[in-house]
Design an enzyme around this catalytic site. Structure first.
Site, PDB file in Angstrom:
ATOM      1  CE  LYS A  17      -2.030  -1.180   3.902  1.00  0.00           C
ATOM      2  NZ  LYS A  17      -1.285  -2.442   4.162  1.00  0.00           N
ATOM      3  NE  ARG A  92      -4.937  -1.261   9.653  1.00  0.00           N
ATOM      4  CZ  ARG A  92      -3.850  -0.810   9.038  1.00  0.00           C
ATOM      5  NH1 ARG A  92      -3.821   0.391   8.521  1.00  0.00           N
ATOM      6  NH2 ARG A  92      -2.804  -1.578   8.932  1.00  0.00           N
ATOM      7  NE  ARG A 128       7.767  -2.498   6.421  1.00  0.00           N
ATOM      8  CZ  ARG A 128       6.451  -2.384   6.522  1.00  0.00           C
ATOM      9  NH1 ARG A 128       5.762  -1.815   5.559  1.00  0.00           N
ATOM     10  NH2 ARG A 128       5.814  -2.851   7.570  1.00  0.00           N
ATOM     11  NE  ARG A 161       5.921  -0.493  10.225  1.00  0.00           N
ATOM     12  CZ  ARG A 161       4.853  -0.466   9.426  1.00  0.00           C
ATOM     13  NH1 ARG A 161       4.889   0.217   8.294  1.00  0.00           N
ATOM     14  NH2 ARG A 161       3.753  -1.112   9.737  1.00  0.00           N
ATOM     15  NE  ARG A 172       1.824  -5.137  10.970  1.00  0.00           N
ATOM     16  CZ  ARG A 172       2.907  -4.978  10.205  1.00  0.00           C
ATOM     17  NH1 ARG A 172       4.057  -5.524  10.551  1.00  0.00           N
ATOM     18  NH2 ARG A 172       2.828  -4.273   9.104  1.00  0.00           N
TER      19      ARG A 172
HETATM   20  P1  AP5 Z   1       4.889  -1.569   1.891  1.00  0.00           P
HETATM   21  O1  AP5 Z   1       4.591  -0.752   0.682  1.00  0.00           O
HETATM   22  O2  AP5 Z   1       5.578  -0.916   3.030  1.00  0.00           O
HETATM   23  O3  AP5 Z   1       3.569  -2.346   2.361  1.00  0.00           O
HETATM   24  P2  AP5 Z   1       2.303  -1.829   3.171  1.00  0.00           P
HETATM   25  O4  AP5 Z   1       1.099  -2.482   2.558  1.00  0.00           O
HETATM   26  O5  AP5 Z   1       2.318  -0.356   3.273  1.00  0.00           O
HETATM   27  O6  AP5 Z   1       2.589  -2.555   4.552  1.00  0.00           O
HETATM   28  P3  AP5 Z   1       2.475  -1.996   6.044  1.00  0.00           P
HETATM   29  O7  AP5 Z   1       3.253  -2.948   6.892  1.00  0.00           O
HETATM   30  O8  AP5 Z   1       2.809  -0.555   6.131  1.00  0.00           O
HETATM   31  O9  AP5 Z   1       0.935  -2.205   6.267  1.00  0.00           O
HETATM   32  P4  AP5 Z   1       0.170  -2.189   7.591  1.00  0.00           P
HETATM   33  O10 AP5 Z   1      -1.196  -1.998   7.100  1.00  0.00           O
HETATM   34  O11 AP5 Z   1       0.384  -3.368   8.451  1.00  0.00           O
HETATM   35  O12 AP5 Z   1       0.860  -0.993   8.403  1.00  0.00           O
HETATM   36  P5  AP5 Z   1       0.416   0.486   8.697  1.00  0.00           P
HETATM   37  O13 AP5 Z   1       1.620   1.314   8.781  1.00  0.00           O
HETATM   38  O14 AP5 Z   1      -0.678   0.909   7.788  1.00  0.00           O
HETATM   39  O15 AP5 Z   1       5.735  -2.832   1.380  1.00  0.00           O
HETATM   40  C1  AP5 Z   1       6.256  -3.771   2.317  1.00  0.00           C
HETATM   41  C2  AP5 Z   1       7.644  -4.253   1.830  1.00  0.00           C
HETATM   42  O16 AP5 Z   1       7.487  -4.962   0.611  1.00  0.00           O
HETATM   43  C3  AP5 Z   1       8.635  -3.123   1.548  1.00  0.00           C
HETATM   44  O17 AP5 Z   1       9.925  -3.539   1.883  1.00  0.00           O
HETATM   45  C4  AP5 Z   1       8.514  -2.903   0.013  1.00  0.00           C
HETATM   46  O18 AP5 Z   1       9.719  -2.422  -0.526  1.00  0.00           O
HETATM   47  C5  AP5 Z   1       8.190  -4.319  -0.470  1.00  0.00           C
HETATM   48  N1  AP5 Z   1       7.280  -4.356  -1.613  1.00  0.00           N
HETATM   49  C6  AP5 Z   1       6.134  -3.641  -1.782  1.00  0.00           C
HETATM   50  N2  AP5 Z   1       5.529  -3.973  -2.940  1.00  0.00           N
HETATM   51  C7  AP5 Z   1       6.310  -4.934  -3.515  1.00  0.00           C
HETATM   52  C8  AP5 Z   1       6.206  -5.697  -4.726  1.00  0.00           C
HETATM   53  N3  AP5 Z   1       5.163  -5.572  -5.554  1.00  0.00           N
HETATM   54  N4  AP5 Z   1       7.177  -6.608  -4.979  1.00  0.00           N
HETATM   55  C9  AP5 Z   1       8.228  -6.764  -4.117  1.00  0.00           C
HETATM   56  N5  AP5 Z   1       8.385  -6.068  -2.958  1.00  0.00           N
HETATM   57  C10 AP5 Z   1       7.426  -5.167  -2.666  1.00  0.00           C
HETATM   58  O19 AP5 Z   1      -0.216   0.330  10.163  1.00  0.00           O
HETATM   59  C11 AP5 Z   1       0.613   0.014  11.259  1.00  0.00           C
HETATM   60  C12 AP5 Z   1      -0.222  -0.038  12.529  1.00  0.00           C
HETATM   61  O20 AP5 Z   1      -0.842   1.244  12.752  1.00  0.00           O
HETATM   62  C13 AP5 Z   1      -1.399  -1.023  12.522  1.00  0.00           C
HETATM   63  O21 AP5 Z   1      -0.981  -2.325  12.874  1.00  0.00           O
HETATM   64  C14 AP5 Z   1      -2.294  -0.401  13.588  1.00  0.00           C
HETATM   65  O22 AP5 Z   1      -1.818  -0.648  14.885  1.00  0.00           O
HETATM   66  C15 AP5 Z   1      -2.131   1.092  13.322  1.00  0.00           C
HETATM   67  N6  AP5 Z   1      -3.131   1.601  12.366  1.00  0.00           N
HETATM   68  C16 AP5 Z   1      -2.888   2.109  11.131  1.00  0.00           C
HETATM   69  N7  AP5 Z   1      -4.028   2.493  10.544  1.00  0.00           N
HETATM   70  C17 AP5 Z   1      -5.018   2.204  11.422  1.00  0.00           C
HETATM   71  C18 AP5 Z   1      -6.439   2.347  11.390  1.00  0.00           C
HETATM   72  N8  AP5 Z   1      -7.071   2.852  10.296  1.00  0.00           N
HETATM   73  N9  AP5 Z   1      -7.135   1.942  12.466  1.00  0.00           N
HETATM   74  C19 AP5 Z   1      -6.528   1.437  13.575  1.00  0.00           C
HETATM   75  N10 AP5 Z   1      -5.186   1.273  13.678  1.00  0.00           N
HETATM   76  C20 AP5 Z   1      -4.450   1.649  12.604  1.00  0.00           C
HETATM   77 MG    MG Z   2       2.536   1.021   4.875  1.00  0.00          MG
END
Ligand code: AP5
Ligand code: MG
Length: 232
Positions: A17, A92, A128, A161, A172
């Site tokens: 994402k 979410r 990552r 992270r 997660r």
């Molecule tokens: P990346 O692009 O970083 O993936 P991502 O989908 O953004 O993954 P996240 O871990 O950030 O998602 P998440 O939803 O768990 O975390 P968030 O920060 O939103 O890619 C991942 C890796 O893969 C990278 O190394 C990249 O280079 C590689 N990659 C990407 N695409 C690729 C491809 N096509 N091929 C090869 N490699 C690739 O949330 C974190 C925490 O915040 C949650 O757990 C929760 O506690 C809280 N939170 C956030 N939003 C909310 C909400 N709305 N409500 C409640 N709590 C929330």
């Molecule tokens: Mg992310």
């Protein structure tokens, strides 16, 4: 793209994402909010809310809907003043989806679900690393930095992270399956839902999403994923 729309990225942890959002912001000059990034900033503050958010995130669980609502309302005050607004990581759960309907009003919501196999996301997340200065994301499993733990772009330190540790990744994924996955049905019924196969390389995924947004590919592609393998 001229009409203002809200673009929601659904997808499991590690689906890509953040990677796709960064590219779209560059390509289409859209505004964006990553609730994960915004909450990590809050979690860095030594306040009651900051400490609560950090503990919840380090367990791999969702922070309270109230705190998320506050963050989203703060960032989305002037969302109509752009060609579009991307939401990475929001909504979410169903309560958050209802909140978004309220904020969006008549602005169309487009939803893109990046579907990825579970073993792929585990591999991505465990490798990552993020730059402490410029925020650039890299991956030691696929494209290791030239110098260990040093950002290729700005030379600052790369860190993992805390929620990318194996046990937390599992939690997660579980939270994702239970709370976020049902949103696919919610948005399918509304007729604004598109899926892309996120197992492909990031360039291919980006081309598919761009084609969908610019109308070059109007129907949902059918990712070659079995229901067992996919986490989304
Ligand atoms: P990346 O692009 O970083 O993936 P991502 O989908 O953004 O993954 P996240 O871990 O950030 O998602 P998440 O939803 O768990 O975390 P968030 O920060 O939103 O890619 C991942 C890796 O893969 C990278 O190394 C990249 O280079 C590689 N990659 C990407 N695409 C690729 C491809 N096509 N091929 C090869 N490699 C690739 O949330 C974190 C925490 O915040 C949650 O757990 C929760 O506690 C809280 N939170 C956030 N939003 C909310 C909400 N709305 N409500 C409640 N709590 C929330
Ligand atoms: Mg992310």
């Amino acid at each position: 793209m001229t009409e203002c729309r809200i673009l929601v990225f659904l997808g499991a942890p590690g689906a890509g994402k953040g990677t796709q959002t960064t590219r779209l912001v560059r390509e289409f000059q859209m505004k964006h909010l990553s609730t994960g990034e915004a909450l990590r900033q809050k979690a860095g503050e030594d306040t009651l809310l900051g400490n609560q958010a950090r503990e919840t995130m380090e367990r791999g669980e969702l922070v309270s809907d109230d705190l998320v609502a506050e963050v989203v309302r703060e960032y989305m005050t002037d969302f109509r003043n752009s060609t579009g607004f991307i939401l990475d990581g929001f909504p979410r759960n169903l309560a958050q989806a209802e909140l978004l309907e309220e904020i969006a009003g008549k602005t169309p919501i487009w939803v893109i679900n990046i579907r990825v196999d579970e073993e792929v996301v585990i591999n991505r997340l465990s490798g990552r690393r993020q730059c402490t200065e410029c925020g650039r994301i890299s991956n030691v499993n696929f494209s290791p930095p030239r110098q260990e733990d040093v950002c290729d772009a700005c030379g600052a330190k790369l860190v993992q992270r805390p929620d990318d540790l194996p046990d937390v990744i599992q939690r997660r994924l579980q939270v994702y399956r239970e709370q976020t996955k049902p949103l696919a049905d919610f948005y399918t019924k509304k007729g604004c839902y598109f899926e892309v196969d996120g197992n492909q390389n990031a360039d291919t995924v980006f081309k598919r999403i761009s084609a969908h947004l610019t109308g070059e590919e109007s129907s949902a592609e059918s990712p070659n994923l079995s229901a067992d393998q996919s986490v989304a």
